[in-house]
Design an enzyme around this catalytic site. Structure first.
Site, PDB file in Angstrom:
ATOM      1  N   ASP A  54      -1.774 -17.266 -15.516  1.00 21.80           N
ATOM      2  CA  ASP A  54      -1.835 -16.415 -16.709  1.00 21.80           C
ATOM      3  C   ASP A  54      -0.635 -16.710 -17.594  1.00 21.80           C
ATOM      4  O   ASP A  54       0.430 -17.112 -17.116  1.00 21.80           O
ATOM      5  CB  ASP A  54      -1.855 -14.922 -16.312  1.00 21.80           C
TER       6      ASP A  54
ATOM      7  N   TYR B 295     -14.809 -16.953 -32.048  1.00 28.48           N
ATOM      8  CA  TYR B 295     -15.245 -16.470 -30.730  1.00 28.48           C
ATOM      9  C   TYR B 295     -16.688 -16.918 -30.471  1.00 28.48           C
ATOM     10  O   TYR B 295     -17.000 -17.423 -29.388  1.00 28.48           O
ATOM     11  CB  TYR B 295     -15.120 -14.954 -30.674  1.00 28.48           C
TER      12      TYR B 295
ATOM     13  N   LYS C 164     -17.587 -19.481 -27.392  1.00 22.79           N
ATOM     14  CA  LYS C 164     -18.431 -19.039 -26.271  1.00 22.79           C
ATOM     15  C   LYS C 164     -19.756 -19.821 -26.233  1.00 22.79           C
ATOM     16  O   LYS C 164     -20.269 -20.112 -25.148  1.00 22.79           O
ATOM     17  CB  LYS C 164     -18.684 -17.540 -26.363  1.00 22.79           C
TER      18      LYS C 164
ATOM     19  N   ILE D   5     -17.461  -5.075 -22.153  1.00 23.88           N
ATOM     20  CA  ILE D   5     -17.000  -4.546 -20.863  1.00 23.88           C
ATOM     21  C   ILE D   5     -15.647  -3.865 -21.086  1.00 23.88           C
ATOM     22  O   ILE D   5     -14.792  -4.400 -21.812  1.00 23.88           O
ATOM     23  CB  ILE D   5     -16.800  -5.699 -19.830  1.00 23.88           C
TER      24      ILE D   5
ATOM     25  N   THR E 120     -12.212  -3.405 -20.745  1.00 21.62           N
ATOM     26  CA  THR E 120     -10.992  -4.088 -20.269  1.00 21.62           C
ATOM     27  C   THR E 120      -9.937  -3.916 -21.362  1.00 21.62           C
ATOM     28  O   THR E 120     -10.271  -3.517 -22.486  1.00 21.62           O
ATOM     29  CB  THR E 120     -11.208  -5.606 -20.057  1.00 21.62           C
TER      30      THR E 120
HETATM   31  N1  LIG Z   1     -14.205  -7.597 -21.972  1.00 23.00           N
HETATM   32  C1  LIG Z   1     -15.331  -7.989 -22.541  1.00 23.00           C
HETATM   33  O1  LIG Z   1     -16.068  -7.181 -23.149  1.00 23.00           O
HETATM   34  C2  LIG Z   1     -15.766  -9.420 -22.444  1.00 23.00           C
HETATM   35  C3  LIG Z   1     -17.099  -9.711 -22.765  1.00 23.00           C
HETATM   36  C4  LIG Z   1     -17.547 -11.029 -22.696  1.00 23.00           C
HETATM   37  C5  LIG Z   1     -16.672 -12.022 -22.314  1.00 23.00           C
HETATM   38  N2  LIG Z   1     -15.380 -11.711 -22.023  1.00 23.00           N
HETATM   39  C6  LIG Z   1     -14.513 -12.831 -21.664  1.00 23.00           C
HETATM   40  O2  LIG Z   1     -13.949 -12.607 -20.392  1.00 23.00           O
HETATM   41  C7  LIG Z   1     -12.655 -13.226 -20.329  1.00 23.00           C
HETATM   42  C8  LIG Z   1     -11.645 -12.201 -19.849  1.00 23.00           C
HETATM   43  O3  LIG Z   1     -11.575 -11.143 -20.797  1.00 23.00           O
HETATM   44  P1  LIG Z   1     -10.939  -9.720 -20.437  1.00 23.00           P
HETATM   45  O4  LIG Z   1     -11.797  -8.712 -21.081  1.00 23.00           O
HETATM   46  O5  LIG Z   1     -10.661  -9.666 -18.987  1.00 23.00           O
HETATM   47  O6  LIG Z   1      -9.578  -9.813 -21.291  1.00 23.00           O
HETATM   48  P2  LIG Z   1      -8.070  -9.413 -20.892  1.00 23.00           P
HETATM   49  O7  LIG Z   1      -7.307  -9.456 -22.175  1.00 23.00           O
HETATM   50  O8  LIG Z   1      -8.047  -8.158 -20.097  1.00 23.00           O
HETATM   51  O9  LIG Z   1      -7.618 -10.615 -19.949  1.00 23.00           O
HETATM   52  C9  LIG Z   1      -7.439 -11.904 -20.447  1.00 23.00           C
HETATM   53  C10 LIG Z   1      -6.251 -12.559 -19.740  1.00 23.00           C
HETATM   54  O10 LIG Z   1      -6.113 -13.894 -20.261  1.00 23.00           O
HETATM   55  C11 LIG Z   1      -4.728 -14.153 -20.410  1.00 23.00           C
HETATM   56  N3  LIG Z   1      -4.512 -15.197 -21.420  1.00 23.00           N
HETATM   57  C12 LIG Z   1      -4.653 -15.104 -22.771  1.00 23.00           C
HETATM   58  N4  LIG Z   1      -4.293 -16.256 -23.354  1.00 23.00           N
HETATM   59  C13 LIG Z   1      -3.918 -17.092 -22.349  1.00 23.00           C
HETATM   60  C14 LIG Z   1      -3.448 -18.434 -22.330  1.00 23.00           C
HETATM   61  N5  LIG Z   1      -3.250 -19.130 -23.452  1.00 23.00           N
HETATM   62  N6  LIG Z   1      -3.170 -19.001 -21.133  1.00 23.00           N
HETATM   63  C15 LIG Z   1      -3.345 -18.294 -19.981  1.00 23.00           C
HETATM   64  N7  LIG Z   1      -3.772 -17.026 -19.949  1.00 23.00           N
HETATM   65  C16 LIG Z   1      -4.060 -16.428 -21.122  1.00 23.00           C
HETATM   66  C17 LIG Z   1      -4.141 -12.824 -20.846  1.00 23.00           C
HETATM   67  O11 LIG Z   1      -2.727 -12.779 -20.626  1.00 23.00           O
HETATM   68  C18 LIG Z   1      -4.921 -11.840 -19.987  1.00 23.00           C
HETATM   69  O12 LIG Z   1      -4.249 -11.591 -18.753  1.00 23.00           O
HETATM   70  C19 LIG Z   1     -12.389 -13.784 -21.727  1.00 23.00           C
HETATM   71  O13 LIG Z   1     -12.735 -15.141 -21.756  1.00 23.00           O
HETATM   72  C20 LIG Z   1     -13.317 -12.974 -22.595  1.00 23.00           C
HETATM   73  O14 LIG Z   1     -13.682 -13.653 -23.777  1.00 23.00           O
HETATM   74  C21 LIG Z   1     -14.917 -10.440 -22.072  1.00 23.00           C
END
Ligand SMILES: NC(=O)c1ccc[n+]([C@@H]2O[C@H](COP(=O)([O-])OP(=O)(O)OC[C@H]3O[C@@H](n4cnc5c(N)ncnc54)[C@H](O)[C@@H]3O)[C@@H](O)[C@H]2O)c1
Length: 239
Positions: free
Chosen positions: A36, A149, A153, A182, A184
């Site tokens: 991370d 985005y 994706k 979701i 988060t």
């Molecule tokens: N939460 C949602 O609704 C949702 C929906 C669809 C897809 N996603 C995808 O799921 C994945 C996780 O999302 P989340 O909701 O857990 O977000 P989050 O922000 O809770 O977690 C993302 C993590 O990625 C880390 N990160 C960001 N940039 C980084 C980099 N350059 N190098 C290394 N780490 C890095 C952040 O520090 C964080 O810990 C993402 O790819 C997001 O697009 C999330």
């Protein structure tokens, strides 16, 4: 124990979906390396019994070094989850070039680097392995006011199909999950409220629900599934 003695590398494992997955993997018997950008993930890793390597997924050399460190630490690697991501902002006109490059650097190129270096290692080991990529329902349908985005994706979706079929005979499976909205730290409260009723299920999703799907895909129960994109979106993309 679905993942006994497996070693897993989880990008973005310090928060949200990556963290929920890390905890679930550990509960299922896996050893986990969290990768991370956020150095505070060290505390999170200590708390749940994972190892931590800090780095930037948008830099190829950082991902390559983190994969090597995982193998050095645990002796081998079996599973990777590409969950590091950012939200992006702006439509085709209002997105800045900087936003485009940053979002795609993390959400698109970062997934490629993770797949590339992990699969190289899996091929060296010669015993198969699994990658799960975080796509999004916005890789299957667009979100008009977020061009970077949507594009990144959508790219992850087809990257997963290409990677998941290339080495299928070697037992290397690559799949993607395509979550709806979701709960988060990535998603602010107004967005959660706005989307709750847009999902046919009438609510947003929970991180554990996505972690459970990723755990299934990472397990041997899913051994005939590769190159697949699995929506987990309360029906959003079905109507
Ligand atoms: N939460 C949602 O609704 C949702 C929906 C669809 C897809 N996603 C995808 O799921 C994945 C996780 O999302 P989340 O909701 O857990 O977000 P989050 O922000 O809770 O977690 C993302 C993590 O990625 C880390 N990160 C960001 N940039 C980084 C980099 N350059 N190098 C290394 N780490 C890095 C952040 O520090 C964080 O810990 C993402 O790819 C997001 O697009 C999330």
């Amino acid at each position: 124990m679905q993942l006994e003695n497996k070693v897993a590398f989880i990008t973005g494992g310090g928060s949200g979906l990556g963290l929920a997955t890390a905890k679930t993997f550990i509960a299922e018997g896996a050893k986990v390396m969290i990768f991370d950008f956020n150095p505070k993930s060290q505390e999170v890793a200590d708390e749940i019994g994972a190892k931590f390597v800090q780095g930037d997924v948008s830099k190829a050399e950082s991902v390559e070094a983190a994969v090597a460190k995982t193998v050095e630490e645990f002796g081998s690697l079996h599973i990777a989850v590409a969950s590091a991501g950012v939200g992006g902002e702006g439509d085709v006109v209002t997105s800045t070039v900087e936003n485009w490059e940053r979002t795609n650097g993390i959400d698109y190129s970062g997934v490629f680097y993770t797949n590339k270096y992990v699969i190289e290692q899996l091929l060296k080991q010669g015993d198969g392995g699994v990658v799960v990529n975080l796509a999004s329902m916005f890789g299957l349908v667009a979100v008009s006011n977020n061009i970077a985005y949507s594009a990144s994706k959508g790219g992850v979706v087809n990257m997963t199909r290409a990677a998941g079929t290339m080495y299928a005979k070697e037992g290397i499976r690559v799949n993607a999950v395509a979550p709806g909205v979701i709960r988060t730290p990535l998603i602010d409260e107004p967005t959660l409220e706005q989307y709750a009723n847009l999902h046919p299920a009438g609510r947003v999703g929970e991180a554990q629900e996505v972690a459970d799907l990723i755990t299934f895909l990472a397990s041997d129960k899913a051994k005939f599934i590769t190159g697949a994109i699995i929506p987990i979106d309360g029906g959003y993309t079905a109507v």
